[in-house]
Design an enzyme around this catalytic site. Structure first.
Site, PDB file in Angstrom:
ATOM      1  N   ASN A 226       0.874  -1.177   0.000  1.00  0.00           N
ATOM      2  CA  ASN A 226       0.000   0.000   0.000  1.00  0.00           C
ATOM      3  C   ASN A 226       0.907   1.222   0.000  1.00  0.00           C
ATOM      4  O   ASN A 226       1.491   1.571   1.027  1.00  0.00           O
ATOM      5  CB  ASN A 226      -0.883  -0.038   1.261  1.00  0.00           C
ATOM      6  CG  ASN A 226      -1.768   1.183   1.382  1.00  0.00           C
ATOM      7  OD1 ASN A 226      -1.814   2.025   0.475  1.00  0.00           O
ATOM      8  ND2 ASN A 226      -2.478   1.297   2.498  1.00  0.00           N
TER       9      ASN A 226
ATOM     10  N   LYS B  74       0.169   4.260  -0.355  1.00  0.00           N
ATOM     11  CA  LYS B  74      -0.468   5.446   0.241  1.00  0.00           C
ATOM     12  C   LYS B  74      -0.204   6.694  -0.610  1.00  0.00           C
ATOM     13  O   LYS B  74      -0.221   6.607  -1.831  1.00  0.00           O
ATOM     14  CB  LYS B  74      -0.017   5.613   1.695  1.00  0.00           C
ATOM     15  CG  LYS B  74      -0.263   4.329   2.505  1.00  0.00           C
ATOM     16  CD  LYS B  74      -0.204   4.521   3.985  1.00  0.00           C
ATOM     17  CE  LYS B  74      -0.420   3.177   4.676  1.00  0.00           C
ATOM     18  NZ  LYS B  74      -0.531   3.279   6.103  1.00  0.00           N
TER      19      LYS B  74
ATOM     20  N   HIS C 218      -9.938   0.899   4.224  1.00  0.00           N
ATOM     21  CA  HIS C 218      -8.666   1.052   4.938  1.00  0.00           C
ATOM     22  C   HIS C 218      -8.865   1.926   6.173  1.00  0.00           C
ATOM     23  O   HIS C 218      -9.685   2.850   6.172  1.00  0.00           O
ATOM     24  CB  HIS C 218      -7.614   1.676   4.015  1.00  0.00           C
ATOM     25  CG  HIS C 218      -6.257   1.691   4.654  1.00  0.00           C
ATOM     26  ND1 HIS C 218      -5.855   2.704   5.484  1.00  0.00           N
ATOM     27  CD2 HIS C 218      -5.250   0.793   4.623  1.00  0.00           C
ATOM     28  CE1 HIS C 218      -4.637   2.432   5.939  1.00  0.00           C
ATOM     29  NE2 HIS C 218      -4.249   1.276   5.430  1.00  0.00           N
TER      30      HIS C 218
ATOM     31  N   GLU D 286      -7.285   4.316   7.405  1.00  0.00           N
ATOM     32  CA  GLU D 286      -7.141   5.765   7.223  1.00  0.00           C
ATOM     33  C   GLU D 286      -8.393   6.354   6.577  1.00  0.00           C
ATOM     34  O   GLU D 286      -8.774   7.500   6.841  1.00  0.00           O
ATOM     35  CB  GLU D 286      -5.865   6.081   6.425  1.00  0.00           C
ATOM     36  CG  GLU D 286      -4.639   5.918   7.312  1.00  0.00           C
ATOM     37  CD  GLU D 286      -3.418   5.356   6.624  1.00  0.00           C
ATOM     38  OE1 GLU D 286      -3.300   5.454   5.394  1.00  0.00           O
ATOM     39  OE2 GLU D 286      -2.560   4.798   7.343  1.00  0.00           O
TER      40      GLU D 286
ATOM     41  N   GLU E  28      -6.056  -5.318   9.810  1.00  0.00           N
ATOM     42  CA  GLU E  28      -5.089  -4.271  10.128  1.00  0.00           C
ATOM     43  C   GLU E  28      -5.514  -3.566  11.414  1.00  0.00           C
ATOM     44  O   GLU E  28      -6.315  -2.622  11.373  1.00  0.00           O
ATOM     45  CB  GLU E  28      -5.013  -3.257   8.985  1.00  0.00           C
ATOM     46  CG  GLU E  28      -4.522  -3.841   7.678  1.00  0.00           C
ATOM     47  CD  GLU E  28      -3.882  -2.772   6.803  1.00  0.00           C
ATOM     48  OE1 GLU E  28      -2.709  -2.925   6.462  1.00  0.00           O
ATOM     49  OE2 GLU E  28      -4.547  -1.781   6.488  1.00  0.00           O
TER      50      GLU E  28
ATOM     51  N   GLY F 191       1.584   1.975  10.886  1.00  0.00           N
ATOM     52  CA  GLY F 191       2.530   3.081  10.861  1.00  0.00           C
ATOM     53  C   GLY F 191       3.155   3.397  12.204  1.00  0.00           C
ATOM     54  O   GLY F 191       3.777   4.446  12.371  1.00  0.00           O
TER      55      GLY F 191
ATOM     56  N   SER G 264       2.643  -2.374  10.366  1.00  0.00           N
ATOM     57  CA  SER G 264       4.065  -2.411  10.724  1.00  0.00           C
ATOM     58  C   SER G 264       4.757  -3.720  10.332  1.00  0.00           C
ATOM     59  O   SER G 264       5.666  -4.166  11.037  1.00  0.00           O
ATOM     60  CB  SER G 264       4.253  -2.101  12.210  1.00  0.00           C
ATOM     61  OG  SER G 264       3.808  -0.778  12.493  1.00  0.00           O
TER      62      SER G 264
HETATM   63  P1  PGA Z   1       2.269   0.140   7.718  1.00  0.00           P
HETATM   64  O1  PGA Z   1       0.854   0.372   6.969  1.00  0.00           O
HETATM   65  O2  PGA Z   1       2.864  -1.140   7.148  1.00  0.00           O
HETATM   66  O3  PGA Z   1       3.078   1.347   7.356  1.00  0.00           O
HETATM   67  O4  PGA Z   1       1.988   0.008   9.160  1.00  0.00           O
HETATM   68  C1  PGA Z   1       0.009  -0.715   6.645  1.00  0.00           C
HETATM   69  C2  PGA Z   1      -1.245  -0.205   5.979  1.00  0.00           C
HETATM   70  O5  PGA Z   1      -1.733   0.863   6.345  1.00  0.00           O
HETATM   71  O6  PGA Z   1      -1.780  -0.864   5.077  1.00  0.00           O
END
Ligand code: PGA
Length: 252
Positions: free
Chosen positions: A10, A12, A96, A98, A167, A173, A213
């Site tokens: 991803n 982003k 997602h 976010e 997730e 993150g 992460s």
């Molecule tokens: P991250 O994000 O690996 O940076 O924690 C995962 C995601 O949001 O899909």
């Protein structure tokens, strides 16, 4: 029962077009023609056209990070699912964290997107679910996961083609991944719920990815869990070498 592992990146809101194409090419060169897993990347919308073109003749699948549920119309700033198909996308990420927690996408909005995407044979849904830290602390993880999965109830034909990404919001993150045991526990809840919604066969064949992460250093132990069928990788997917190391974990 056999589930093909899926490693997804991803990207982003990162990178310019040429960086996105270079990243795609570097990953393609690293995985070769017969990768040990399915590899999917989710670039920013504006790079999808270029990345889809760069991904032609590679085994890498390209998807969008979001989409609008409507086919067309007065929806300024939004992108329809059919437009993504037109570009060559075969995957779409929905729900997602976010989108849910930063941009306030409510459960009914995600459900509409799932409904529209379910009708699009050309697109494969990756539905993200996961609890916040407060929900986990309150012992609500299972309930939250079941509530977020309810949107597939009338669209159970999408399984096992569609995938679920677990997730936990607190792991995204933060550098603080779920422990393998926590991931396995949540994936078991998800698979049990999928069995109730779509039947035991579909549930046992549906890939459930862990995200939050993930990096090369923790991928092996997470992917070693019986119900962890892949990883949705954010930050670490922006570095081709790191992402390729995660893909290679699947072979081990
Ligand atoms: P991250 O994000 O690996 O940076 O924690 C995962 C995601 O949001 O899909």
């Amino acid at each position: 029962m056999s589930r093909t592992p899926v490693i997804a990146g991803n990207w982003k809101m990162h990178g310019k077009r040429e960086q996105a194409c270079t990243l795609l090419r570097d990953i393609a060169a690293g995985i070769g023609d017969a990768p040990p897993c399915e590899v999917v990347v989710f670039p920013p919308f504006v790079h999808l056209d270029a990345v889809c073109t760069a991904a032609q003749d590679t085994p890498i699948k390209v998807g969008a990070q979001n989409a609008n549920a409507h086919a067309h119309g007065a929806h300024t700033g939004e992108i329809a699912l059919a437009m993504l198909v037109d570009l060559g996308c075969t995957e779409v990420l929905l729900g997602h964290s976010e989108r849910r927690h930063v941009y306030g996408e409510a459960e009914n909005v995600i459900a509409e997107k799932v409904a529209t995407a379910s009708a699009a044979d050309a697109l494969r849904i990756m539905l993200c679910v996961g609890e916040t830290q407060a929900q986990r602390d309150a012992g609500q993880t299972a309930e939250v996961l079941r509530t977020q999965l309810a949107c597939v109830r009338e669209h159970d034909h999408i399984f096992p083609r569609a995938r679920i990404a677990y997730e936990p919001v607190w792991a995204i993150g933060t550098g603080l991944a779920a422990t393998p045991a926590m991931a396995q526990e949540a994936h078991t809840i998800i698979r049990t719920e999928l069995a109730a919604l779509a039947g035991a066969d579909a549930a046992s064949e549906t890939a459930i990815l862990y995200g939050g992460s993930v990096k090369a250093a923790n991928a092996a132990e997470l992917l070693g869990q019986a119900d962890v069928d892949g990883a949705l990788v954010g930050g670490a997917s922006l570095d081709a070498d790191e992402f390729l190391k995660i893909c290679r974990v699947v072979r081990e």
